[in-house]
Design a protein around this motif. Structure first.
Motif, PDB file in Angstrom:
ATOM      1  N   ALA A 179       0.837  -1.193   0.000  1.00  0.00           N
ATOM      2  CA  ALA A 179       0.000   0.000   0.000  1.00  0.00           C
ATOM      3  C   ALA A 179       0.877   1.250   0.000  1.00  0.00           C
ATOM      4  O   ALA A 179       2.036   1.224   0.393  1.00  0.00           O
ATOM      5  CB  ALA A 179      -0.892  -0.003   1.237  1.00  0.00           C
ATOM      6  N   CYS A 180       0.292   2.348  -0.438  1.00  0.00           N
ATOM      7  CA  CYS A 180       0.992   3.628  -0.442  1.00  0.00           C
ATOM      8  C   CYS A 180       0.936   4.221   0.974  1.00  0.00           C
ATOM      9  O   CYS A 180      -0.146   4.518   1.471  1.00  0.00           O
ATOM     10  CB  CYS A 180       0.346   4.584  -1.443  1.00  0.00           C
ATOM     11  SG  CYS A 180       1.122   6.209  -1.460  1.00  0.00           S
ATOM     12  N   ILE A 181       2.092   4.384   1.598  1.00  0.00           N
ATOM     13  CA  ILE A 181       2.116   4.885   2.973  1.00  0.00           C
ATOM     14  C   ILE A 181       1.910   6.395   3.053  1.00  0.00           C
ATOM     15  O   ILE A 181       1.649   6.928   4.120  1.00  0.00           O
ATOM     16  CB  ILE A 181       3.426   4.500   3.691  1.00  0.00           C
ATOM     17  CG1 ILE A 181       4.631   5.087   2.963  1.00  0.00           C
ATOM     18  CG2 ILE A 181       3.541   2.998   3.833  1.00  0.00           C
ATOM     19  CD1 ILE A 181       5.933   4.924   3.714  1.00  0.00           C
ATOM     20  N   HIS A 182       2.028   7.090   1.925  1.00  0.00           N
ATOM     21  CA  HIS A 182       1.866   8.544   1.931  1.00  0.00           C
ATOM     22  C   HIS A 182       0.500   8.985   1.424  1.00  0.00           C
ATOM     23  O   HIS A 182       0.286  10.162   1.170  1.00  0.00           O
ATOM     24  CB  HIS A 182       2.967   9.204   1.084  1.00  0.00           C
ATOM     25  CG  HIS A 182       4.311   9.057   1.698  1.00  0.00           C
ATOM     26  ND1 HIS A 182       5.249   8.183   1.206  1.00  0.00           N
ATOM     27  CD2 HIS A 182       4.873   9.645   2.776  1.00  0.00           C
ATOM     28  CE1 HIS A 182       6.330   8.252   1.957  1.00  0.00           C
ATOM     29  NE2 HIS A 182       6.129   9.117   2.911  1.00  0.00           N
ATOM     30  N   GLU A 183      -0.397   8.021   1.254  1.00  0.00           N
ATOM     31  CA  GLU A 183      -1.738   8.329   0.762  1.00  0.00           C
ATOM     32  C   GLU A 183      -1.673   9.142  -0.516  1.00  0.00           C
ATOM     33  O   GLU A 183      -2.371  10.127  -0.694  1.00  0.00           O
ATOM     34  CB  GLU A 183      -2.558   9.026   1.851  1.00  0.00           C
ATOM     35  CG  GLU A 183      -2.738   8.144   3.072  1.00  0.00           C
ATOM     36  CD  GLU A 183      -3.510   8.827   4.190  1.00  0.00           C
ATOM     37  OE1 GLU A 183      -4.019   9.935   3.982  1.00  0.00           O
ATOM     38  OE2 GLU A 183      -3.592   8.228   5.256  1.00  0.00           O
ATOM     39  N   HIS A 184      -0.777   8.743  -1.405  1.00  0.00           N
ATOM     40  CA  HIS A 184      -0.635   9.315  -2.745  1.00  0.00           C
ATOM     41  C   HIS A 184      -0.172  10.770  -2.743  1.00  0.00           C
ATOM     42  O   HIS A 184      -0.474  11.517  -3.661  1.00  0.00           O
ATOM     43  CB  HIS A 184      -1.908   9.097  -3.557  1.00  0.00           C
ATOM     44  CG  HIS A 184      -2.260   7.648  -3.632  1.00  0.00           C
ATOM     45  ND1 HIS A 184      -1.589   6.768  -4.451  1.00  0.00           N
ATOM     46  CD2 HIS A 184      -3.157   6.910  -2.943  1.00  0.00           C
ATOM     47  CE1 HIS A 184      -2.089   5.558  -4.284  1.00  0.00           C
ATOM     48  NE2 HIS A 184      -3.030   5.606  -3.380  1.00  0.00           N
ATOM     49  N   ALA A 185       0.565  11.163  -1.711  1.00  0.00           N
ATOM     50  CA  ALA A 185       1.248  12.464  -1.703  1.00  0.00           C
ATOM     51  C   ALA A 185       2.660  12.190  -2.221  1.00  0.00           C
ATOM     52  O   ALA A 185       3.636  12.264  -1.502  1.00  0.00           O
ATOM     53  CB  ALA A 185       1.268  13.052  -0.295  1.00  0.00           C
ATOM     54  N   CYS A 186       2.749  11.857  -3.503  1.00  0.00           N
ATOM     55  CA  CYS A 186       3.962  11.283  -4.099  1.00  0.00           C
ATOM     56  C   CYS A 186       5.199  12.158  -3.972  1.00  0.00           C
ATOM     57  O   CYS A 186       6.305  11.651  -3.831  1.00  0.00           O
ATOM     58  CB  CYS A 186       3.700  10.953  -5.559  1.00  0.00           C
ATOM     59  SG  CYS A 186       2.334   9.793  -5.767  1.00  0.00           S
ATOM     60  N   CYS A 194       7.393  11.312  -1.103  1.00  0.00           N
ATOM     61  CA  CYS A 194       7.807   9.922  -0.928  1.00  0.00           C
ATOM     62  C   CYS A 194       9.196   9.646  -1.489  1.00  0.00           C
ATOM     63  O   CYS A 194       9.517  10.035  -2.609  1.00  0.00           O
ATOM     64  CB  CYS A 194       6.785   9.009  -1.607  1.00  0.00           C
ATOM     65  SG  CYS A 194       7.119   7.261  -1.366  1.00  0.00           S
TER      66      CYS A 194
END
Length: 166
Positions: free
Chosen positions: A88-95, A98
């Protein structure tokens, strides 16, 4: 003295042809102590015994398409997400924040726009007293600046010379 073994090639092809697909001027030669090779083979055998047999089956078409689709879904506007399959994306798609974002040098201008927009938003948040916004915006700004620095650093280093590396 320790006995050594060379890694085997395919039995039906001479050593000079076994590595031909890699376009080596001469075939590589790796010599390891016999106990190292035997220990590695024993490790692999133990690992295979511990893993469930169903993990060695051929994936279904749906599973294979999902696996390939994972890489398609990692393409982003400013680069490529390098996170592992099935995670899963740990940054909630705040790329931009990251470390797994691999920025595309062709998108440096877009990253510069993102950075400039973040600077404007930070100034607005300070002016309006939106102190809850400031920390997140500053984290994103640091990420954008880091991605721009990665691109600039890679462009000053130039291409990597892999001659002579197997």
């Amino acid at each position: 003295m320790t006995e050594t073994k060379s890694l085997p090639t395919e039995p039906d092809r001479p050593r000079s042809q076994a590595f031909g697909q890699f376009q080596y001027p001469t075939p590589p030669l790796a010599v390891y102590p016999a106990e190292t090779i035997e220990a590695h083979r024993a490790f692999i055998a133990r690992r295979r015994e511990l893993r469930p047999a169903e993990e060695y089956r051929t994936p279904t078409n749906t599973e294979w398409e999902d696996f390939l689709g994972h890489f398609e879904r990692r393409k982003l506007s400013v680069g490529t997400c390098a996170r592992a399959y099935g995670t899963a994306c740990i940054h909630e798609h705040a790329c931009v924040r990251c470390s797994l974002l691999r920025p595309d040098p062709a998108q440096r201008g877009r990253l510069t726009e993102i950075r400039d927009n973040l600077l404007d938003r930070i100034a607005e948040a300070e002016r309006e007293g939106w102190f809850g916004e400031l920390e997140g915006l500053r984290v994103s700004l640091a990420g954008a600046e880091s991605k721009i620095a990665q691109i600039d650093s890679a462009s000053t280093r130039g291409p990597v010379n892999l001659r002579g590396v197997p």
